[in-house]
Enzyme design. Structure first.
Site, PDB file in Angstrom:
ATOM      1  N   LYS C  66      37.119  37.604  44.758  1.00  0.00           N
ATOM      2  CA  LYS C  66      37.797  38.075  43.544  1.00  0.00           C
ATOM      3  C   LYS C  66      38.521  39.378  43.865  1.00  0.00           C
ATOM      4  CE  LYS C  66      36.619  39.013  38.648  1.00  0.00           C
ATOM      5  NZ  LYS C  66      35.495  39.066  37.694  1.00  0.00           N
ATOM      6  N   SER C 141      36.134  36.474  33.548  1.00  0.00           N
ATOM      7  CA  SER C 141      37.301  36.964  34.255  1.00  0.00           C
ATOM      8  C   SER C 141      37.484  36.408  35.661  1.00  0.00           C
ATOM      9  CB  SER C 141      37.231  38.490  34.320  1.00  0.00           C
ATOM     10  OG  SER C 141      36.131  38.899  35.119  1.00  0.00           O
ATOM     11  N   SER C 165      31.404  36.823  33.403  1.00  0.00           N
ATOM     12  CA  SER C 165      32.635  36.564  34.150  1.00  0.00           C
ATOM     13  C   SER C 165      32.494  35.652  35.360  1.00  0.00           C
ATOM     14  CB  SER C 165      33.276  37.887  34.586  1.00  0.00           C
ATOM     15  OG  SER C 165      33.917  38.483  33.488  1.00  0.00           O
TER      16      SER C 165
END
Lengths: 95, 477, 479
Positions: C66, C141, C165
């Protein structure tokens, strides 16, 4: 909880944000809706409850006082938006 | 109307750790800009602080020495504000649970006032960087070397009434922290910085007036002058029917005045909250006992001990304990077997003379206790006379040179050979029959002349007592 | 069978046995990324991959990170304009550990800006799309991470989870995602959103893959003072699939109003299956659910307002043009450099910490957190794991959520309490709804019960193949 445009101004200054004048009313409405929702917490009885900042009871995490090499200055400055060979540069900040 | 000045101090002291409070960068003063930095102390994204154990130890030591209460459950908080010297835009500090509260510092001013200054709290925090404005570029350069250097901030109650009390407190604080070894407290290098909160009120009033905070006070002298200036300014304002504004003012050493600091963003709302990246500290009784055992002997105790144990006069003991470096030096010489009073005389005489001539601080001198101890033992053994010893001392002072090497290289050893002395006396007596005649007819002055001649014959290296004795023996024979 | 159909552990084993080669694997990953990137926009940065060094069961297996995880000299953006081309001069601890284990990083994954969001639409680099239906969001996210694993572009990803997330996008994309116990994975190098809640973890096809990844990245780190001491590295080896006697608690409060009926049925089917393998299942009451979202948002926004203050156009990243003085530089850079959701949360955070409101909001939330933790701790004195939905519904369409931030916050109700209480949670695929969209179930464990929930998830996956389904990329509108 009522959120006024003055409060939006105040927290904007604290946050170094500058909403456009026409955005302020909408921001105030939005924040008020969220903050009012947060007020449900007032229904939770927390009398005598110690605020919990760290979820696990770990304590006294420290390191020995032993120096390690610092980062080469080029590495420190390479991402700077404005710099000279030695330092970060900003508009006048010294009185 | 008579006015009373009320003063409280916030003193920031840089701790003498090797590394910064939350990372392993060196705390050394004076590196090239941005060379003592790493991702942690410059707040790069994703980095995390880890507390230096020495910082806690030093803060606790200082707290114990200032007779404070140690907070057993203590935390760090974030103080949020934007400024280019603060790369994370928050300072890790302590608001809610500072490490020390309710300390006491007894002071004695030069004019003899004695009082207790109450310490409100002492907390740990990180220092900010340094900004230097470049007038050519019209830009400010940010140097983050000082970011993350550990500080303790010591906040007093508003207990001072005069500049003299303030100076006495700061001198006491400095000496205490130096004794503890937790800071070198050099105002010049900024390792001791002091903000003065000051207000005035009609004498006898119990209510506090509106205070101002003064910054940029770089010497004791500046502090005294700023206090005088600011008290006068506030009294004049009030007497003119105006109001004192609560604000931060900057002392200008050249203009001898304070000036309100321009502060564009007046909102001083620091939004403190518990620092989530640093787990709390639990100070156990075992830890405190351990630190207490490590506390060095403080000046007050040494003062008493030097008189009792070494038989020194009060004056000597005061001089020696006034600076930790001198006390350490004295004790080291005494431990090497030198006579304590002799050591004290040497320190207060030639040693302090050299320090002031060279503009040095005692803790920065090269001279070792062993060197002075050797000189004292040579004098005591009659191998060096006192005047020559002082000359040798001055010669070896700068670089802690070897006493014996110097003496032999310069042929300064005392002449104790009785034959050489007898020969010199013989020579002087035969060359000066008139003086012998004068002495015998009662002119004491002639004796001194004869001694001088013999000393000259022996190039000043003779033991003066032996010379006196030899001449008397000869005159009486 | 194509390589992308293998789990990470299967691919690692095939590489060890010489059934495939590193070059072949790399080419397969690059081909998948080339095919999918235009469709799902899962990646922000695709640097040339480095050859693997080091050994582990996952050595040589392509993965990705990420884009809020710092990678040395590789752009790390948090999907925000304000970070510009920031290339950190250091690796995150997880990156160091994975590199030492022979991981092959394919690049940096798209996300909601600064991990603030549940849809991955707030990225400065454009939204990520759900591989099951490109008109729908992948969740957030860590949307890029879930989408890339679901589409078979990479075999696993490292995401971050502050309020769900990792787990929620894993549910929306039909893959397995785990938020481990707070403090078991070092946060050093994770660009903070809310430091007391953030935790990194794996997104992969299976619970076994997640266990293998956690074995590589968990462990005390001297650079993270909040990381926990403990025994690590045995999660994979202790997966037995045996759930006999496991006490599963079902909080009735998590299956009431607002929960989609298809989701409810699929999640409860997990309980049935575990029961059939010898677990005991019991419904109980968890009377805090109405407080978890406000508590979470107060704490998260407060910490975010402080954590994001360092982005000011001075040390790194982007600086606005045309400023008049220092304050103007700060204000322009931050106003133009942050997206509107990030600014909203910064303002909220400044508000709850500001003079006069701290006690009513921030302090109250810290007390709420204590109450919530106590109630979960009490539940775990009775049960070994809890079963809940991950999200009230399956993936919404793009643009549906952002118009009403409060509604979006409320959909985090099942995931945020774990972050508040520091507990581990795993999201596992447990079915599809009538639109063909994946449904996720959440298994929650007590602190340091990471192995227990992994084993329960593993038991479920031994008998189901929802986690093996791979989208064809043919559904939805043409991009």
């Amino acid at each position: 909880m009522k959120i006024t445009e003055e409060m939006v101004d105040y927290i904007s200054v604290l946050s170094r944000l500058k909403p456009e004048p026409e955005e302020k009313a909408q921001l105030a409405t939005e924040l008020e809706r969220i903050v009012s929702y947060m007020d449900v917490l007032n229904r939770l009885d927390t009398a005598g409850v110690e605020p919990l900042s760290h979820v696990f009871p770990i304590k006294n995490v420290m390191r020995p006082d032993l120096p390690c090499p610092s980062l080469p200055r080029e590495g420190l400055l390479k991402n700077a938006p404005s710099e000279d060979p030695e330092a970060f540069l900003v508009p006048k900040a010294v009185e | 109307m008579t006015w009373e000045t009320v003063i409280g101090l916030e003193t920031h002291v840089e701790l003498a750790t090797r590394t910064k409070i939350f990372c392993s960068c060196t705390t050394e003063f004076g590196g090239a800009p941005n060379t003592h930095c790493c991702p942690v102390c410059t707040g790069m994204p994703g980095t995390l602080p880890v507390l230096n154990e020495k910082v806690l130890e030093f803060a606790v030591k200082a707290g114990l020495a200032l007779d404070g209460e140690i907070t057993h459950h203590c935390k760090f908080d974030r103080k949020n504000y934007f400024y280019p010297d603060l790369p994370k835009a928050y300072q890790v500090s302590q608001l809610y649970l500072p490490i020390v509260r309710n300390g006491k510092v007894p002071i004695r001013t030069q004019s003899g006032t004695e009082k207790i200054i109450r310490i409100h709290e002492l907390h740990m925090e990180e220092d900010a960087g340094k900004l230097v404005h470049d007038p050519w570029l019209d830009q400010t350069r940010c140097d983050y070397n000082r970011c993350g250097v550990p500080l303790i901030e010591i906040v007093t109650e508003p207990d001072f009434r005069t500049a003299e009390e303030v100076i006495a407190y700061l001198e006491k604080l400095r000496s205490t922290l130096q004794y503890l070894g937790v800071s070198d407290c050099k105002m010049q290098e900024g390792s001791l910085r002091c903000d003065v909160n000051l207000s005035v009120r009609p004498a006898g009033s119990a209510q506090l007036g509106t205070r101002t905070e003064m910054k940029n006070l770089n010497s004791f002298k500046a502090i005294a002058r700023a206090i005088a200036y600011e008290s006068r300014r506030q009294v004049e304002l009030i007497e003119e029917g105006k109001r004192v504004v609560q604000e931060t003012r900057r002392w200008d050493d050249n203009k001898d005045a304070t000036f309100a600091m321009r502060s564009k963003e007046n909102a001083q709302d620091y939004r403190y909250f518990p620092e989530p990246d640093i787990p709390p500290l639990e100070i156990t009784q075992e830890y405190l006992d351990h630190i207490r055992k490590e506390l060095p002997e403080m000046a007050e105790h040494k003062l008493i001990r030097y008189q009792a144990e070494f038989g020194l006069p009060l004056y000597d003991a005061q001089m020696l304990t006034g600076q930790k470096a001198l006390a350490d030096f004295f004790e080291a010489c005494a431990a090497l077997g030198s006579d304590p009073k002799q050591v004290s005389n040497w320190i207060m005489g030639p040693l302090m003379g050299q320090l002031s001539a060279k503009g040095l601080e005692a803790k920065d001198m090269a001279l070792s206790p062993a060197t002075l101890a050797r000189l004292i033992s040579l004098v005591k053994a009659g191998q060096l006379n006192r005047n020559t010893a002082v000359k040798v001392f001055e010669a070896v002072f700068d670089q802690d040179g070897d006493v014996d090497t110097y003496i032999s290289a310069h042929g300064l050893a005392q002449v104790n050979d009785p034959d050489a002395l007898a020969a010199a006396v013989e020579k002087v007596f035969s060359a000066n029959p008139q003086s012998i005649e004068d002495f015998r007819s009662g002119k004491e002055k002639a004796f001194g002349f004869l001694v001088g001649q013999v000393m000259r014959e022996l190039r000043g290296k003779a033991n003066p007592q032996a010379v006196n004795q030899a001449i008397r023996d000869k005159l009486n024979s | 069978m194509e390589l992308y159909e293998l789990t990470a552990l299967e691919l690692g084993a095939a590489l060890k046995k010489g059934q495939t080669s590193p070059a072949e694997v790399l080419a397969a990953a690059q081909a998948r990324i080339a095919a999918w990137q235009p469709r799902n926009n899962a990646f922000i940065t695709l640097p040339p991959p480095a050859a693997p060094q080091g050994d582990s069961p996952l050595a040589g297996v392509p993965m990705a990170l990420k884009d809020n995880i710092c990678t040395k000299d590789v752009k790390t953006s948090c999907a925000s304009m304000i970070l510009g081309d920031f290339a950190p001069p250091y690796d995150a601890t997880v990156v160091e550990r994975l590199t030492a284990a022979g991981a092959v990083s394919m690049g940096k994954l798209n996300m909601d800006e600064f991990a603030m969001g549940s849809t991955s639409e707030t990225s400065f680099y454009g939204p990520t799309r759900n591989p099951w239906d490109p008109d729908r969001v992948p969740g957030g996210s860590s949307g890029g991470a879930a989408a890339a694993v679901a589409a078979g572009e990479i075999w696993y990803a490292i995401g971050s989870d502050t309020g769900g997330s990792i787990r929620q996008p894993a549910a929306y994309c039909g893959v397995t995602g785990m938020k481990p116990t707070y403090g078991t994975v070092s946060r050093y190098g994770l660009i903070a959103y809310a430091s007391s809640l953030d935790q990194m973890g794996p997104i992969a096809r299976s619970a076994a893959d997640c266990a293998a990844v956690l074995d590589l990245i968990q462990g005390k780190d001297p650079r993270d003072g909040t990381s926990l001491e403990g025994q690590y590295g045995t999660l994979l080896s202790s997966l037995t699939g045996d759930v006999k006697g496991l006490k599963v608690g079902i909080p009735a409060d998590c299956f009431g109003d607002g929960l989609d009926e298809e989701v409810r049925r699929a999640v409860l089917s997990v309980a049935e299956l575990l029961k059939s393998r010898g677990a005991t299942v019991e419904e109980f009451s968890l009377p805090v659910m109405e407080y978890v979202v406000p508590t979470y948002y107060i704490i998260a926004c407060a910490e975010a307002s402080s954590n994001l203050s360092r982005f000011d156009g001075v040390k790194y990243g982007w600086r606005a043009a045309g400023y008049e003085d220092l304050t103007d530089l700060y204000q322009r850079t931050r106003t133009e450099g942050f997206g509107s959701e990030v600014k909203r949360r910064i303002l909220l955070g400044s508000f709850v910490l500001s003079a006069g409101y701290y006690d009513a909001y921030y302090k109250k939330a810290l007390q709420g957190k204590a109450v919530i933790k106590d109630i979960y701790d009490a539940a775990f004195r009775k049960y070994d794991v809890l079963l809940t939905p991950v999200s009230p519904s399956t993936a919404p369409k793009l643009g549906e959520s952002l118009s009403d931030p409060l509604k979006m916050y409320l959909s985090d109700i099942y995931t945020v309490p774990l972050n508040l209480a520091g507990l581990p949670g795993i999201s596992i695929p447990c079915g599809f709804d009538s639109k063909g969209l994946p449904i996720g179930a959440q298994l929650i464990g007590p602190a340091l019960g990471d192995g227990t929930i992994l084993n329960a998830a593993h038991a479920f996956q031994l008998e189901t193949d929802f986690h093996k389904k791979i989208p064809t990329g043919k559904g939805g509108s043409v991009l």
